[in-house]
Scaffold this active site. Structure first.
Site, PDB file in Angstrom:
ATOM      1  N   GLU A 273       9.509  72.489  14.882  1.00 50.36           N
ATOM      2  CA  GLU A 273       9.442  73.823  14.287  1.00 50.36           C
ATOM      3  C   GLU A 273       8.207  74.559  14.794  1.00 50.36           C
ATOM      4  OE1 GLU A 273      11.733  75.104  12.554  1.00 50.36           O
ATOM      5  OE2 GLU A 273      12.929  73.357  11.939  1.00 50.36           O
TER       6      GLU A 273
ATOM      7  N   ARG B  10      17.842  77.298  -1.752  1.00 52.42           N
ATOM      8  CA  ARG B  10      19.309  77.358  -1.837  1.00 52.42           C
ATOM      9  C   ARG B  10      19.825  76.478  -2.970  1.00 52.42           C
ATOM     10  NH1 ARG B  10      22.465  73.647   0.680  1.00 52.42           N
ATOM     11  NH2 ARG B  10      20.598  72.807   1.677  1.00 52.42           N
TER      12      ARG B  10
ATOM     13  N   CYS C 244      11.168  71.899   3.128  1.00 50.59           N
ATOM     14  CA  CYS C 244      10.533  71.585   4.418  1.00 50.59           C
ATOM     15  C   CYS C 244       9.596  72.701   4.854  1.00 50.59           C
ATOM     16  CB  CYS C 244      11.586  71.315   5.494  1.00 50.59           C
ATOM     17  SG  CYS C 244      12.480  69.786   5.174  1.00 50.59           S
TER      18      CYS C 244
ATOM     19  N   HIS D 148      12.534  68.759  12.527  1.00 46.25           N
ATOM     20  CA  HIS D 148      13.797  68.547  11.808  1.00 46.25           C
ATOM     21  C   HIS D 148      14.717  67.655  12.640  1.00 46.25           C
ATOM     22  CE1 HIS D 148      13.496  71.941   8.718  1.00 46.25           C
ATOM     23  NE2 HIS D 148      13.982  70.922   8.038  1.00 46.25           N
TER      24      HIS D 148
END
Ligand code: PCA
Length: 200
Positions: free
Chosen positions: A78, A88, A141, A165
Site C-alpha cells: 500500500e 463497511r 487495515c 494486503h
C-alpha cells in the site's frame, strides 16, 4: 536489524486470515534481519494499542503490517493511508464508524515509508503476482496503517512502516468459485521478497 510483521485475526465470517497464516510461515531471519511477529485483532483501537505496546517494548527497524484484501489478484503493498474510518462492517468490538477521522486534526494522508515500488519488483522477481495499491480502504487495515504512520511520525522518526494486503488463500477461495487466490507458502515467499527489498 529487526522487522516486525503483524497479521490479523479472521474477520467477516472467515475462519482464517491468511495475513497471519503467511506471517506465521516466515523464517526466523530474512537476509540477516530478525523476524518478529505480532497478531492483531480486527478492531482499530485495540490493534493500534498492541502495536504501540510492541514498539515501546522494543523498537524494530521496520514494521510490515499485513492484512487480507479478498478479491485482489496478487500481493499489494500500500502506498498511502487516509485519515478516515468508514467501516463497511463492524469491527471485532462492534465499532462501525462512518466518515470519522482516524486522528482528529491529523493530516489527510500519510505515505508509507517503505520502498513500495521496490517491494513490488522484488515480489515479481520471485515469480509471484504483485502490484502497487493506492488505497488500503477505509476499514481496520487503513486505520492501522494511518495510526502506525502517525505514531512513527510523532515518536519513532527513523522507523520505516507500511502495509501489504494479500489475496484470499487457496483454501478460502475453494469456498468461493472464481475468486482469485494464492497459496500460503507463496504469500510467505512474497512477504519475504518484500522484506528483502528493505534490506537492499
Ligand atoms: N483486512 C481488513 C482488516 C483485517 C484484514 O485482514 C482490511 O483490509 O481492512
Amino acid at each position: 536489524m529487526e522487522i516486525l510483521f503483524t497479521g490479523f485475526e479472521p474477520f467477516g465470517g472467515e475462519t482464517s486470515n491468511p495475513s497471519w497464516d503467511a506471517v506465521s510461515l516466515l523464517p526466523e531471519t530474512i537476509g540477516g534481519a530478525q523476524v518478529r511477529r505480532l497478531l492483531l485483532p480486527v478492531a482499530g483501537e485495540r490493534a493500534l494499542a498492541r502495536i504501540r505496546e510492541a514498539l515501546r517494548e522494543r523498537c524494530p527497524d521496520a514494521v510490515i503490517a499485513v492484512g487480507q484484501a479478498g478479491g485482489r489478484t496478487g500481493v499489494t503493498p500500500e502506498r498511502v493511508a487516509v485519515n478516515v474510518d468508514d467501516y463497511r462492517i463492524p469491527d471485532a468490538d462492534g465499532f462501525q464508524p462512518e466518515d470519522v477521522p482516524v486522528v482528529p486534526d491529523g493530516p489527510a494522508a500519510y505515505f508509507a515509508t517503505l520502498p513500495v515500488k521496490a517491494m513490488v519488483r522484488a515480489i515479481r522477481d520471485a515469480g509471484l503476482p504483485a502490484s502497487l495499491s493506492d488505497s488500503a480502504g477505509t476499514y481496520v487495515c487503513n486505520h492501522v496503517l494511518y495510526g502506525l504512520l502517525h505514531l512513527a511520525a510523532a515518536e519513532y522518526p527513523g522507523l520505516r512502516c507500511g502495509f501489504v494486503h494479500v489475496p484470499y488463500s487457496a483454501a478460502q477461495a475453494a469456498e468461493k468459485p472464481g475468486a482469485p487466490s494464492m497459496s500460503l507458502p507463496d504469500m510467505a515467499r512474497a512477504l519475504e521478497a518484500a522484506a528483502s527489498a528493505l534490506l537492499a
